[in-house]
Motif scaffolding. Sequence first.
Motif, PDB file in Angstrom:
ATOM      1  N   ILE A 267      16.321 -44.877  14.557  1.00  0.00           N
ATOM      2  CA  ILE A 267      16.209 -43.867  15.602  1.00  0.00           C
ATOM      3  C   ILE A 267      16.162 -42.492  14.960  1.00  0.00           C
ATOM      4  N   HIS A 268      15.149 -41.743  15.298  1.00  0.00           N
ATOM      5  CA  HIS A 268      14.972 -40.424  14.686  1.00  0.00           C
ATOM      6  C   HIS A 268      15.413 -39.294  15.597  1.00  0.00           C
ATOM      7  N   GLY A 269      15.604 -39.581  16.830  1.00  0.00           N
ATOM      8  CA  GLY A 269      16.074 -38.531  17.714  1.00  0.00           C
ATOM      9  C   GLY A 269      16.166 -39.034  19.140  1.00  0.00           C
ATOM     10  N   VAL A 270      17.083 -38.434  19.861  1.00  0.00           N
ATOM     11  CA  VAL A 270      17.222 -38.754  21.287  1.00  0.00           C
ATOM     12  C   VAL A 270      17.262 -37.440  22.042  1.00  0.00           C
ATOM     13  N   THR A 271      16.371 -37.297  22.978  1.00  0.00           N
ATOM     14  CA  THR A 271      16.354 -36.082  23.782  1.00  0.00           C
ATOM     15  C   THR A 271      16.358 -36.468  25.259  1.00  0.00           C
ATOM     16  N   ARG A 272      16.663 -35.508  26.051  1.00  0.00           N
ATOM     17  CA  ARG A 272      16.621 -35.761  27.484  1.00  0.00           C
ATOM     18  C   ARG A 272      15.169 -35.693  27.953  1.00  0.00           C
ATOM     19  N   ALA A 273      14.719 -36.736  28.585  1.00  0.00           N
ATOM     20  CA  ALA A 273      13.332 -36.785  29.015  1.00  0.00           C
ATOM     21  C   ALA A 273      13.129 -35.891  30.228  1.00  0.00           C
TER      22      ALA A 273
ATOM     23  N   ILE B 107      13.082 -41.386  20.021  1.00  0.00           N
ATOM     24  CA  ILE B 107      12.032 -41.434  19.008  1.00  0.00           C
ATOM     25  C   ILE B 107      12.467 -42.420  17.939  1.00  0.00           C
ATOM     26  N   PHE B 108      11.635 -43.380  17.657  1.00  0.00           N
ATOM     27  CA  PHE B 108      12.021 -44.404  16.692  1.00  0.00           C
ATOM     28  C   PHE B 108      10.804 -44.845  15.900  1.00  0.00           C
ATOM     29  N   THR B 109      11.085 -45.486  14.798  1.00  0.00           N
ATOM     30  CA  THR B 109      10.036 -46.116  14.006  1.00  0.00           C
ATOM     31  C   THR B 109      10.205 -47.627  14.092  1.00  0.00           C
ATOM     32  N   PRO B 110       9.145 -48.362  13.800  1.00  0.00           N
ATOM     33  CA  PRO B 110       9.186 -49.814  14.034  1.00  0.00           C
ATOM     34  C   PRO B 110      10.240 -50.567  13.233  1.00  0.00           C
TER      35      PRO B 110
ATOM     36  N   MET C   4      -1.491 -61.018  16.880  1.00  0.00           N
ATOM     37  CA  MET C   4      -0.860 -59.697  17.004  1.00  0.00           C
ATOM     38  C   MET C   4       0.643 -59.829  16.761  1.00  0.00           C
ATOM     39  N   LEU C   5       1.124 -58.980  15.912  1.00  0.00           N
ATOM     40  CA  LEU C   5       2.553 -59.010  15.628  1.00  0.00           C
ATOM     41  C   LEU C   5       3.328 -58.383  16.777  1.00  0.00           C
ATOM     42  N   SER C   6       4.453 -58.951  17.039  1.00  0.00           N
ATOM     43  CA  SER C   6       5.329 -58.398  18.059  1.00  0.00           C
ATOM     44  C   SER C   6       6.734 -58.336  17.510  1.00  0.00           C
ATOM     45  N   LEU C   7       7.305 -57.163  17.580  1.00  0.00           N
ATOM     46  CA  LEU C   7       8.652 -56.973  17.046  1.00  0.00           C
ATOM     47  C   LEU C   7       9.632 -56.821  18.189  1.00  0.00           C
ATOM     48  N   LEU C   8      10.793 -57.366  17.975  1.00  0.00           N
ATOM     49  CA  LEU C   8      11.867 -57.151  18.927  1.00  0.00           C
ATOM     50  C   LEU C   8      12.844 -56.163  18.293  1.00  0.00           C
ATOM     51  N   LEU C   9      12.915 -55.004  18.900  1.00  0.00           N
ATOM     52  CA  LEU C   9      13.761 -53.954  18.348  1.00  0.00           C
ATOM     53  C   LEU C   9      14.985 -53.756  19.223  1.00  0.00           C
ATOM     54  N   SER C  10      16.082 -53.562  18.576  1.00  0.00           N
ATOM     55  CA  SER C  10      17.296 -53.235  19.299  1.00  0.00           C
ATOM     56  C   SER C  10      17.691 -51.814  18.945  1.00  0.00           C
ATOM     57  N   LEU C  11      17.673 -50.955  19.932  1.00  0.00           N
ATOM     58  CA  LEU C  11      17.989 -49.540  19.710  1.00  0.00           C
ATOM     59  C   LEU C  11      19.350 -49.218  20.320  1.00  0.00           C
ATOM     60  N   ARG C  12      20.144 -48.507  19.550  1.00  0.00           N
ATOM     61  CA  ARG C  12      21.436 -48.060  20.075  1.00  0.00           C
ATOM     62  C   ARG C  12      21.523 -46.549  19.942  1.00  0.00           C
ATOM     63  N   PHE C  13      21.911 -45.907  20.992  1.00  0.00           N
ATOM     64  CA  PHE C  13      22.003 -44.454  20.964  1.00  0.00           C
ATOM     65  C   PHE C  13      22.992 -44.015  22.043  1.00  0.00           C
ATOM     66  N   GLY C  14      23.362 -42.754  21.959  1.00  0.00           N
ATOM     67  CA  GLY C  14      24.258 -42.210  22.952  1.00  0.00           C
ATOM     68  C   GLY C  14      23.468 -41.525  24.048  1.00  0.00           C
ATOM     69  N   CYS C  15      23.851 -41.773  25.277  1.00  0.00           N
ATOM     70  CA  CYS C  15      23.182 -41.144  26.408  1.00  0.00           C
ATOM     71  C   CYS C  15      23.310 -39.623  26.314  1.00  0.00           C
ATOM     72  N   THR C  16      22.204 -38.915  26.567  1.00  0.00           N
ATOM     73  CA  THR C  16      22.260 -37.456  26.531  1.00  0.00           C
ATOM     74  C   THR C  16      22.929 -36.894  27.784  1.00  0.00           C
ATOM     75  N   GLY C  17      23.116 -37.722  28.784  1.00  0.00           N
ATOM     76  CA  GLY C  17      23.736 -37.242  30.015  1.00  0.00           C
ATOM     77  C   GLY C  17      25.239 -37.427  30.000  1.00  0.00           C
TER      78      GLY C  17
ATOM     79  N   GLY D 126       3.906 -41.520  12.940  1.00  0.00           N
ATOM     80  CA  GLY D 126       5.081 -40.670  13.064  1.00  0.00           C
ATOM     81  C   GLY D 126       6.181 -41.268  13.907  1.00  0.00           C
ATOM     82  N   GLY D 127       6.016 -42.513  14.265  1.00  0.00           N
ATOM     83  CA  GLY D 127       7.030 -43.142  15.096  1.00  0.00           C
ATOM     84  C   GLY D 127       6.570 -43.209  16.529  1.00  0.00           C
ATOM     85  N   ALA D 128       7.339 -43.866  17.314  1.00  0.00           N
ATOM     86  CA  ALA D 128       7.006 -44.048  18.710  1.00  0.00           C
ATOM     87  C   ALA D 128       8.143 -43.503  19.562  1.00  0.00           C
ATOM     88  N   ALA D 129       7.829 -43.236  20.801  1.00  0.00           N
ATOM     89  CA  ALA D 129       8.843 -42.731  21.711  1.00  0.00           C
ATOM     90  C   ALA D 129       8.908 -43.637  22.927  1.00  0.00           C
ATOM     91  N   VAL D 130      10.101 -43.844  23.382  1.00  0.00           N
ATOM     92  CA  VAL D 130      10.282 -44.630  24.592  1.00  0.00           C
ATOM     93  C   VAL D 130      11.289 -43.916  25.466  1.00  0.00           C
TER      94      VAL D 130
END
Length: 76
Positions: A58-64, A51-54, A1-14, A33-37
């Motif tokens: 980063i395709h979007g950042v929303t307040r959870a 929302i990001f793709t592998p 099984m492939l495992s990717l290490l992703l580094s995501l950078r985004f601005g906090c919505t708060g 369509g991408g994954a959400a974390v």
Amino acid sequence: MLSLLLSLRFGCTGCGDPIEATLQCESAADQDGGAAVKIACPGCRTRNQVIFTPDGTIHGVTRARTYERIPEMSLN
Ligand SMILES: [Zn+2]
């Protein structure tokens, strides 16, 4: 099984602070369509849904929504 290490950078919505999160992403969990974390800001505790793709884009950042039950992510 492939495992990717992703580094995501985004601005906090708060508070607007930059957040960098490293995720372990297993290919089997990916969706076309991408994954959400959801990542809580270490500064203001706002939960951000990213929302990001592998490929690490980063395709979007929303307040959870806070009333969902969300497994906590550990930030590095
Ligand atoms: Zn914040």
